[in-house]
Design a protein around this motif. Structure first.
Motif, PDB file in Angstrom:
ATOM      1  N   GLY A 116       0.825  -1.199   0.000  1.00 16.48           N
ATOM      2  CA  GLY A 116       0.000   0.000   0.000  1.00 16.48           C
ATOM      3  C   GLY A 116       0.863   1.254   0.000  1.00 16.48           C
ATOM      4  N   MET A 117       0.235   2.399  -0.086  1.00 17.26           N
ATOM      5  CA  MET A 117       0.974   3.664  -0.175  1.00 17.26           C
ATOM      6  C   MET A 117       1.533   4.080   1.184  1.00 17.26           C
ATOM      7  N   ASN A 118       2.695   4.740   1.144  1.00 18.59           N
ATOM      8  CA  ASN A 118       3.249   5.335   2.359  1.00 18.59           C
ATOM      9  C   ASN A 118       2.861   6.812   2.414  1.00 18.59           C
ATOM     10  N   SER A 119       3.297   7.507   3.448  1.00 19.29           N
ATOM     11  CA  SER A 119       2.884   8.899   3.650  1.00 19.29           C
ATOM     12  C   SER A 119       3.343   9.805   2.514  1.00 19.29           C
ATOM     13  N   GLU A 120       4.528   9.561   1.973  1.00 18.49           N
ATOM     14  CA  GLU A 120       5.028  10.401   0.883  1.00 18.49           C
ATOM     15  C   GLU A 120       4.162  10.250  -0.367  1.00 18.49           C
ATOM     16  N   GLN A 121       3.773   9.013  -0.677  1.00 19.62           N
ATOM     17  CA  GLN A 121       2.937   8.778  -1.845  1.00 19.62           C
ATOM     18  C   GLN A 121       1.528   9.346  -1.649  1.00 19.62           C
ATOM     19  N   ILE A 122       1.008   9.230  -0.436  1.00 21.15           N
ATOM     20  CA  ILE A 122      -0.322   9.786  -0.147  1.00 21.15           C
ATOM     21  C   ILE A 122      -0.289  11.304  -0.221  1.00 21.15           C
ATOM     22  N   ALA A 123       0.791  11.910   0.300  1.00 19.30           N
ATOM     23  CA  ALA A 123       0.925  13.371   0.245  1.00 19.30           C
ATOM     24  C   ALA A 123       0.943  13.864  -1.202  1.00 19.30           C
ATOM     25  N   GLU A 124       1.557  13.089  -2.070  1.00 21.84           N
ATOM     26  CA  GLU A 124       1.586  13.442  -3.490  1.00 21.84           C
ATOM     27  C   GLU A 124       0.175  13.414  -4.083  1.00 21.84           C
ATOM     28  N   CYS A 125      -0.639  12.449  -3.644  1.00 23.89           N
ATOM     29  CA  CYS A 125      -2.030  12.372  -4.106  1.00 23.89           C
ATOM     30  C   CYS A 125      -2.849  13.552  -3.593  1.00 23.89           C
ATOM     31  N   LEU A 126      -2.572  13.985  -2.369  1.00 20.45           N
ATOM     32  CA  LEU A 126      -3.343  15.063  -1.745  1.00 20.45           C
ATOM     33  C   LEU A 126      -2.925  16.450  -2.207  1.00 20.45           C
ATOM     34  N   SER A 127      -1.721  16.570  -2.700  1.00 19.96           N
ATOM     35  CA  SER A 127      -1.165  17.883  -3.037  1.00 19.96           C
ATOM     36  C   SER A 127      -2.031  18.694  -3.999  1.00 19.96           C
ATOM     37  N   PRO A 128      -2.612  18.108  -5.074  1.00 20.94           N
ATOM     38  CA  PRO A 128      -3.444  18.904  -5.981  1.00 20.94           C
ATOM     39  C   PRO A 128      -4.652  19.538  -5.305  1.00 20.94           C
TER      40      PRO A 128
END
Length: 485
Positions: free
Chosen positions: A141-153
């Motif tokens: 599953g995604m880690n915090s860095e990958q999730i933050a990238e999804c949330l950034s937009p």
């Protein structure tokens, strides 16, 4: 110092549980059911399985329909929250479909409000039952860095990450060793329920200390609020309320909701099996709660989807029918047919058992012709030497009786009508006979049937007319060591 009326203040936080939009996996399962005639006599299980294995992914995003649902959800939530919410706290599952469901709403809220009024929490143990796997092979599953990238937009820059069992720098399912079992899902639901209460209780404590103004008693109308329409979700409010939005998954939300509704009394009947009740949600279905602290919830509405109906007759409702697989959450008849008989002194009977037993007596015991008044029966249940005998299937009571071990008198024998052909009555009588042999406290069982139906039942169980007794009294002799049972 608080006034004497302060104890009557009922501060609460507005809570929304929202299921994600339709995922690509939801679409795969729906297409498989259609292609291979799921639910019909011609259902091709092997082709269905092969199709799902080919197209299902471990952590899917939203389908095209799911993206439309997420957009429509934002068009509903954004004006509601802007006009009626104070600080809004989003708690989101770490899975892609929940994050993508909330992105349009987060984008709109960050555009309309100061970021200080919005807080986002990614909870690492709010994921769907079974975890993250492809053909039973674990994926992290995604880690915090990958999730933050999804949330950034969406303009989310300061999300917090909790519940990542291997740390937020690793994937939310990096700790997994295989698909999560049902027992593990239930345990995780209990943990999330406790975390959820603590998350909300901490905010209520801020209000008690006078540190925030958006948590108050919303049941009190202040001057200027006389014309507020509580059912209007878009009317501007003079006092805006603290709101918590939890975006999660259909099955896991059901596990959490069962604990919310039952308070601290929720119990699993059989390890590894699902409970006999569940809550169903459409994709982006909204359940509204009020939280008053210390585990106290009001369920205001459930599974609402006002945003999925368009002005021109469009309808984007998916994911909440029996054809979507919800019936598979029900345990099988085979599991529920396992019965057990328990003996307890009347004052030691668990409340949920006593409540069901009393309901059975009230509904199905004969009242006309009974030799005892209700007051006398109630008194019998509470004698120190009286036992309550219950037959249970899991936590459900299907038969009960009262047993006086001093005299051997068995009274108030009642079995649910739907269970009378499944040997529940025989199980109850056999258990009483075995108890007589084991305890040696009585050598016969005395019953007083008052209907022809109950008389026939006791005859079938080996009871015979007492010599010298009237036509309504039967006994069954118990030879202490030689009784054939």
């Amino acid at each position: 110092m608080a006034s004497s009326k302060e104890k009557y203040v009922r501060r609460s936080i507005s809570v929304r549980l929202i299921r994600h939009g339709e995922s690509k996996n939801n679409q795969v399962y729906r297409d498989a059911l259609r292609l291979f005639k799921g639910g019909s006599p011609d259902f091709d299980l092997q082709c269905w399985t092969d199709y799902v294995d080919k197209y299902r992914v471990a952590d899917p995003g939203l389908s095209d329909v799911g993206q439309e649902q997420a957009l429509r959800l934002s068009h509903y939530l954004e004006p509601h929250l802007v006009n009626q919410a104070g600080e809004v706290r989003f708690v989101i599952s770490p899975m892609k479909r929940t994050i993508e469901t909330m992105l349009p709403t987060l984008t709109a809220m960050n555009r309309s409000n100061e970021n200080s009024h919005i807080k986002t929490v990614i909870n690492g143990f709010y994921f769907e039952s079974e975890g993250c796997h492809t053909r039973e092979k674990v994926e992290p599953g995604m880690n915090s860095e990958q999730i933050a990238e999804c949330l950034s937009p969406a303009g989310v820059q300061d999300a917090s990450y909790v519940g990542f069992q291997s740390g937020p720098e690793n994937g939310w399912y990096a700790h997994g060793t295989g698909p999560e079992t049902r027992h593990e899902s239930e345990q995780r639901a209990a943990r999330f329920y406790v975390w959820m209460m603590e998350f909300l209780d901490e905010q209520l404590m801020e209000a008690e200390r006078g540190e925030v103004e958006d948590i108050f008693d919303a049941g009190v109308t202040l001057p200027g609020e006389e014309n507020d329409k509580c059912h209007d979700r878009f009317q501007p409010r003079a006092r805006r309320r603290r709101t918590a939005i939890f975006c999660g998954h259909g099955d896991f939300m059901s596990l959490v909701l069962k604990r919310i509704v039952s308070g601290f009394g929720h119990a699993i009947e059989k390890e590894g099996e699902s409970h006999r009740s569940a809550f169903v949600h459409f994709n982006t279905g909204i359940t509204e709660l009020e939280y008053f602290g210390k585990g106290r919830f009001l369920l205001m509405s459930s599974n609402q989807v006002p945003h999925l109906h368009g002005p021109n007759g469009e309808c984007y409702i998916t994911g909440g029918s029996l054809k979507d697989g919800w019936s598979y959450l029900m345990p099988s008849d085979k599991i529920l047919l396992d019965s057990e008989v328990a003996f307890s002194f009347s004052d030691e009977v668990q409340p949920h058992v006593a409540e069901q037993a009393e309901a059975l007596r009230s509904l199905y015991l004969s009242k006309s012709g009974s030799s005892s008044s209700q007051d006398e029966l109630d008194a019998t249940h509470h004698k120190s030497n009286a036992l309550t005998v219950v037959v249970k299937r899991g936590l459900q009571v299907v038969g009960c009786a009262s047993l006086d071990e001093k005299t051997g008198r068995l009274s108030d024998v009642v079995v649910r009508p739907s269970a009378r052909r499944s040997y529940v009555g025989q199980s109850l009588i056999d258990a009483v006979k075995n108890r007589a042999i084991e305890t040696k406290k009585f050598d016969k069982i005395v019953v007083e049937p008052d209907t022809s139906e109950s008389k026939a039942f006791f005859e079938k169980m080996g009871f015979e007319l007492t010599e010298g007794g009237n036509d309504e009294t039967y006994t069954s002799e118990i030879v202490r060591m030689e009784c054939k049972l």
